[in-house]
Each structure stands twice: as structure tokens, then as C-alpha cells.
Design an enzyme around this catalytic site. Structure first.
Site, PDB file in Angstrom:
ATOM      1  N   LYS A 114      23.987 -15.638 -19.235  1.00  0.00           N
ATOM      2  CA  LYS A 114      22.926 -15.588 -18.219  1.00  0.00           C
ATOM      3  C   LYS A 114      22.962 -16.810 -17.303  1.00  0.00           C
ATOM      4  O   LYS A 114      22.670 -16.698 -16.116  1.00  0.00           O
ATOM      5  CB  LYS A 114      21.550 -15.462 -18.887  1.00  0.00           C
ATOM      6  CG  LYS A 114      21.325 -14.085 -19.493  1.00  0.00           C
ATOM      7  CD  LYS A 114      19.873 -13.773 -19.698  1.00  0.00           C
ATOM      8  CE  LYS A 114      19.748 -12.299 -20.108  1.00  0.00           C
ATOM      9  NZ  LYS A 114      18.403 -11.911 -20.420  1.00  0.00           N
ATOM     10  N   LYS A 195      28.470  -4.901 -22.033  1.00  0.00           N
ATOM     11  CA  LYS A 195      27.373  -4.079 -22.536  1.00  0.00           C
ATOM     12  C   LYS A 195      26.517  -3.537 -21.396  1.00  0.00           C
ATOM     13  O   LYS A 195      26.411  -4.160 -20.338  1.00  0.00           O
ATOM     14  CB  LYS A 195      26.523  -4.861 -23.554  1.00  0.00           C
ATOM     15  CG  LYS A 195      25.500  -5.774 -22.954  1.00  0.00           C
ATOM     16  CD  LYS A 195      24.550  -6.287 -24.021  1.00  0.00           C
ATOM     17  CE  LYS A 195      23.479  -7.134 -23.358  1.00  0.00           C
ATOM     18  NZ  LYS A 195      22.154  -6.620 -23.358  1.00  0.00           N
ATOM     19  N   LYS A 198      20.139  -4.204 -18.435  1.00  0.00           N
ATOM     20  CA  LYS A 198      19.137  -3.862 -17.431  1.00  0.00           C
ATOM     21  C   LYS A 198      19.123  -4.844 -16.274  1.00  0.00           C
ATOM     22  O   LYS A 198      18.519  -4.580 -15.255  1.00  0.00           O
ATOM     23  CB  LYS A 198      17.754  -3.651 -18.044  1.00  0.00           C
ATOM     24  CG  LYS A 198      17.119  -4.757 -18.819  1.00  0.00           C
ATOM     25  CD  LYS A 198      15.844  -4.181 -19.451  1.00  0.00           C
ATOM     26  CE  LYS A 198      15.384  -4.938 -20.662  1.00  0.00           C
ATOM     27  NZ  LYS A 198      15.050  -6.332 -20.450  1.00  0.00           N
TER      28      LYS A 198
HETATM   29  P1  ATP Z   1      19.235  -8.083 -19.892  1.00  0.00           P
HETATM   30  O1  ATP Z   1      20.544  -7.604 -19.419  1.00  0.00           O
HETATM   31  O2  ATP Z   1      18.230  -8.344 -18.811  1.00  0.00           O
HETATM   32  O3  ATP Z   1      19.327  -9.187 -20.910  1.00  0.00           O
HETATM   33  P2  ATP Z   1      19.145  -5.969 -21.785  1.00  0.00           P
HETATM   34  O4  ATP Z   1      19.593  -4.716 -21.182  1.00  0.00           O
HETATM   35  O5  ATP Z   1      20.091  -6.737 -22.654  1.00  0.00           O
HETATM   36  O6  ATP Z   1      18.571  -6.898 -20.646  1.00  0.00           O
HETATM   37  P3  ATP Z   1      16.958  -6.629 -23.524  1.00  0.00           P
HETATM   38  O7  ATP Z   1      15.543  -6.697 -23.083  1.00  0.00           O
HETATM   39  O8  ATP Z   1      17.677  -7.934 -23.661  1.00  0.00           O
HETATM   40  O9  ATP Z   1      17.833  -5.691 -22.592  1.00  0.00           O
HETATM   41  O10 ATP Z   1      17.054  -5.844 -24.874  1.00  0.00           O
HETATM   42  C1  ATP Z   1      16.039  -5.099 -25.475  1.00  0.00           C
HETATM   43  C2  ATP Z   1      16.577  -4.540 -26.763  1.00  0.00           C
HETATM   44  O11 ATP Z   1      17.618  -3.599 -26.481  1.00  0.00           O
HETATM   45  C3  ATP Z   1      17.208  -5.602 -27.677  1.00  0.00           C
HETATM   46  O12 ATP Z   1      16.944  -5.276 -29.008  1.00  0.00           O
HETATM   47  C4  ATP Z   1      18.670  -5.482 -27.377  1.00  0.00           C
HETATM   48  O13 ATP Z   1      19.492  -5.915 -28.437  1.00  0.00           O
HETATM   49  C5  ATP Z   1      18.814  -3.984 -27.147  1.00  0.00           C
HETATM   50  N1  ATP Z   1      19.937  -3.703 -26.245  1.00  0.00           N
HETATM   51  C6  ATP Z   1      20.086  -4.177 -24.995  1.00  0.00           C
HETATM   52  N2  ATP Z   1      21.204  -3.723 -24.434  1.00  0.00           N
HETATM   53  C7  ATP Z   1      21.785  -2.934 -25.360  1.00  0.00           C
HETATM   54  C8  ATP Z   1      22.990  -2.178 -25.383  1.00  0.00           C
HETATM   55  N3  ATP Z   1      23.792  -2.146 -24.336  1.00  0.00           N
HETATM   56  N4  ATP Z   1      23.290  -1.479 -26.505  1.00  0.00           N
HETATM   57  C9  ATP Z   1      22.479  -1.505 -27.575  1.00  0.00           C
HETATM   58  N5  ATP Z   1      21.323  -2.196 -27.618  1.00  0.00           N
HETATM   59  C10 ATP Z   1      20.976  -2.904 -26.536  1.00  0.00           C
END
Ligand code: ATP
Ligand code: LTN
Length: 328
Positions: A114, A195, A198
Site C-alpha cells: 500500500k 489478488k 477493492k
Molecule cells: P484493499 O485492496 O483496499 O486492501 P481488499 O479488497 O483487500 O481491499 P479488505 O477490506 O482488505 O479488502 O478485506 C476484507 C476481507 O476480505 C479480509 O478478510 C480479506 O482478507 C478478504 N479479502 C480481500 N481480498 C480478498 C481476495 N482477493 N480473496 C480472498 N479474500 C479476500
């Protein structure tokens, strides 16, 4: 006393199918087991570790709350609340900062990823895992259901808790991570080596839970594929198709080898077309529920108020014990 399940999602970006298949689906399953005391948080103080527009943040907090409810988190069985409504989170985070080695925070891969994307790296982004540790430890949590990317943070939480307990006496329970084996890491549709995220700049990276059916169809159609024609799970040589198979299995509740059999001798286009329809069908009830909840802001406000009250009751006890142990 039942053991505690605690987890949260930050209200930033668009909640996507990776968040659901990796994390939130587990929450619903744990809730249905009736074995735990379930606590689910909208971690707005985590969202502000990167710059946010206040109006948009307010809107996202509302959206994530409605999504929890629409996905099946039931306020009769689970406590749902907003992190900033329970000031103990920020306060315990400060205390935990005083036992957390700088080097441990410097190792965190999410911070490194990040930080690369920020013009100016804020101290809050660096301290993010300490706030997450406070979230978990305040509720004497046993189980933390998350996606794979959060394992390192839960491990750090365990280290912080052990260190605190060693220095000041047994205040915190040591939590365990819970992962969903098949879907713990859903990859981006535009790049299967990263991965699904969001905060991805390109919306083609993810399928948001609130994407309209035609948007879902378009995104699956344009998802990258691998060379060759076979629908086969092979992470090394076919990372893109393997990811689509994982998503298919996650939504259709079918083992991957069964899906491979269905598509033997068939091409990518047919597989993708079916996958899109499965996702559209699976997300439809959630989207209907979401629209219904949008019409009932009073009910949602009450759920959050009750949630914060219930959370504060537990959090304040743990914070008091921590302060007392430290001599404050
Ligand atoms: P950002 O990219 O802004 O960090 P994110 O998509 O990683 O956001 P988070 O809010 O960090 O989302 O994650 C919320 C939950 O979803 C956490 O438990 C995280 O481990 C899970 N998660 C996020 N992305 C994935 C993914 N690609 N596959 C499986 N689980 C995920
Ligand atoms: N860092 C997590 C969100 C989060 C969390 C938590 C998850 C904040 N506090 C406590 C589980 C338990 C993320 O998904 N980015």
C-alpha cells in the site's frame, strides 16, 4: 461463555466477490453454527489510513453495513457495529503501540504494497496492524475469519498479545485465524498474479457485489484467460482459468474436478458464459435485500446503535484490565 468470532471489512472501495468468498461467507457459516458469540465490525478507522473524502466515506460506511445485513449477518445472532463508535479501539491501539516493535510493522507486506501506491505515507497506514490487533484483542477473540492476505496481521496480533501478557500479566486471549481453504485468495480478473482488490484502479479487476447483471457478464467475458483451450485447474500454467474455476466452485458449491468434467472438450467462451450466469443468479437475492434495506434507514441505525452498545460493554472491560495491568 461462548468463544468469540470477530472480523471486519474496511468501508473503502467496492466490496467484491473475493471479500465474500474469502471472508464474509465464513462469517455467515460461523454464525449459523450457533457455536460462537459473533462480532462483526465496519472498520472505518482502518479506511482512513489512506486519504478519504468524508462524504464518500459516510456513504461507504452505510453501504458496507447494508451489505453485511443483506449477505446474511443477522443482528439477532451477531453484534454489528462501526469501529469509530467504540472509542476503546483507538485507545487500546495506543497501548499496544507501546509493546509493538517497529521492525515487526516494517515487515508487513500489506504496508509495503500500500505504501508504494501513496504519494505521502501516513503514520496511520504504518500502524494499521496495531489497530487491527486492538480490534481483535478487545473482545477476547478466539476465531478471526479472514482471507489469506490478512494472516500476517493476525499472526502479529498473536505476537503483540503474547508480549503484552508476558510483560504485564494475562490480559488477552490468543486468537486463531480461520481460512476458507478453497477461496482464501481470489485473484484479479485482469491479472491472475495479483489478488482481487477493492482499491484496484481498474474496475475490471473485480466483480463488486452490487454490480448489475450486465456489468458482471461483461467483466467475466473480458477476464483474461491463458493460452490453450482446456478448462483445467493448473495454477502454474493456467493461473487465470484456475482462478475462474475457483470462483465457479465457490458460487456453485461444486468441487473443481467436477467442474472440469462438465467442461471437458468445451471452450473458454461457454465456460465463461455459464460462470457469469452463476454469479448473476447467486448475487441476485443479495441485491434485492440490499434495495429493501436501503428503504429502512431507521432500522439500520437502531441495529448499529445496539451493536455499539453491546460491543462497548465488552471492550471497556478489556481496556480497563489492560490499563490496570500497565499501571495506568
Ligand atoms: P484493499 O485492496 O483496499 O486492501 P481488499 O479488497 O483487500 O481491499 P479488505 O477490506 O482488505 O479488502 O478485506 C476484507 C476481507 O476480505 C479480509 O478478510 C480479506 O482478507 C478478504 N479479502 C480481500 N481480498 C480478498 C481476495 N482477493 N480473496 C480472498 N479474500 C479476500
Ligand atoms: N485489515 C483487515 C480489516 C480488519 C480486520 C480487523 C479483520 C480490521 N480489523 C479485525 C479481522 C479482524 C482487512 O481486511 N484489510
Amino acid at each position: 461463555m461462548k468463544e468469540v468470532v470477530f472480523s471486519g471489512v474496511a468501508p473503502s472501495g467496492n466490496i467484491h466477490i473475493g471479500n465474500y468468498l474469502g471472508a464474509i461467507e465464513q462469517w455467515v457459516e460461523l454464525q449459523s453454527s450457533n457455536k460462537y458469540q459473533n462480532i462483526f465490525c465496519i472498520v472505518d478507522e482502518h479506511a482512513i489510513t489512506v486519504p478519504q473524502n468524508p462524504e464518500k466515506l459516510r456513504e461507504k460506511i452505510r453501504e458496507v453495513t447494508l451489505l453485511y445485513l443483506a449477505l446474511g449477518i443477522d443482528p439477532k445472532k451477531s453484534t454489528i457495529f462501526i469501529q469509530s463508535h467504540v472509542s476503546e479501539h483507538a485507545e487500546l491501539a495506543w497501548l499496544l503501540n507501546t509493546v509493538t516493535p517497529l521492525g515487526d510493522l516494517q515487515r508487513m507486506t500489506q504496508f509495503k504494497d500500500k505504501a508504494k501506491k501513496q504519494k505521502s505515507i501516513l503514520a496511520g497506514l504504518f500502524n494499521y496492524p496495531v489497530l487491527m490487533a486492538a480490534d481483535i484483542l478487545l473482545y477476547q477473540t478466539s476465531v478471526v475469519p479472514v482471507g489469506e492476505d490478512q494472516v500476517q496481521h493476525v499472526e502479529l496480533t498473536r505476537e503483540i498479545a503474547k508480549k503484552f501478557n508476558n510483560l504485564y500479566g494475562e490480559v488477552f486471549r490468543i486468537p486463531n485465524v480461520a481460512l476458507k481453504k478453497e477461496t482464501k485468495r481470489i485473484m484479479g480478473l485482469d491479472d491472475p498474479t495479483k489478488k482481487m482488490s477493492k482499491s484496484a484502479e481498474n474496475p475490471a479487476n473485480y466483480i463488486a457485489l452490487l454490480d448489475a447483471p450486465d456489468v458482471i457478464r461483461k467483466k467475466i467475458k473480458s477476464a483474461v484467460t491463458d493460452s490453450g483451450t482446456e478448462i483445467k485447474y493448473d495454477l502454474e500454467n493456467k493461473p487465470a482459468i484456475s482462478n475462474l474455476l475457483t470462483i465457479y466452485g465457490g458460487f456453485a458449491k461444486k468441487p473443481i474436478n467436477e467442474i472440469e468434467k462438465i467442461y471437458q472438450g468445451k471452450g473458454y467462451a461457454e465456460f465463461k458464459k455459464d460462470l457469469a450466469e452463476i454469479i448473476v443468479t447467486e448475487l441476485a437475492p443479495l441485491q434485492v435485500k440490499y434495495k429493501g434495506l436501503e428503504k429502512n434507514p431507521r432500522k439500520v441505525k437502531k441495529i448499529l446503535k445496539d451493536g455499539a452498545k453491546a460491543a462497548k460493554k465488552i471492550a471497556s472491560q478489556t481496556l480497563k484490565a489492560a490499563k490496570n495491568a500497565m499501571g495506568l
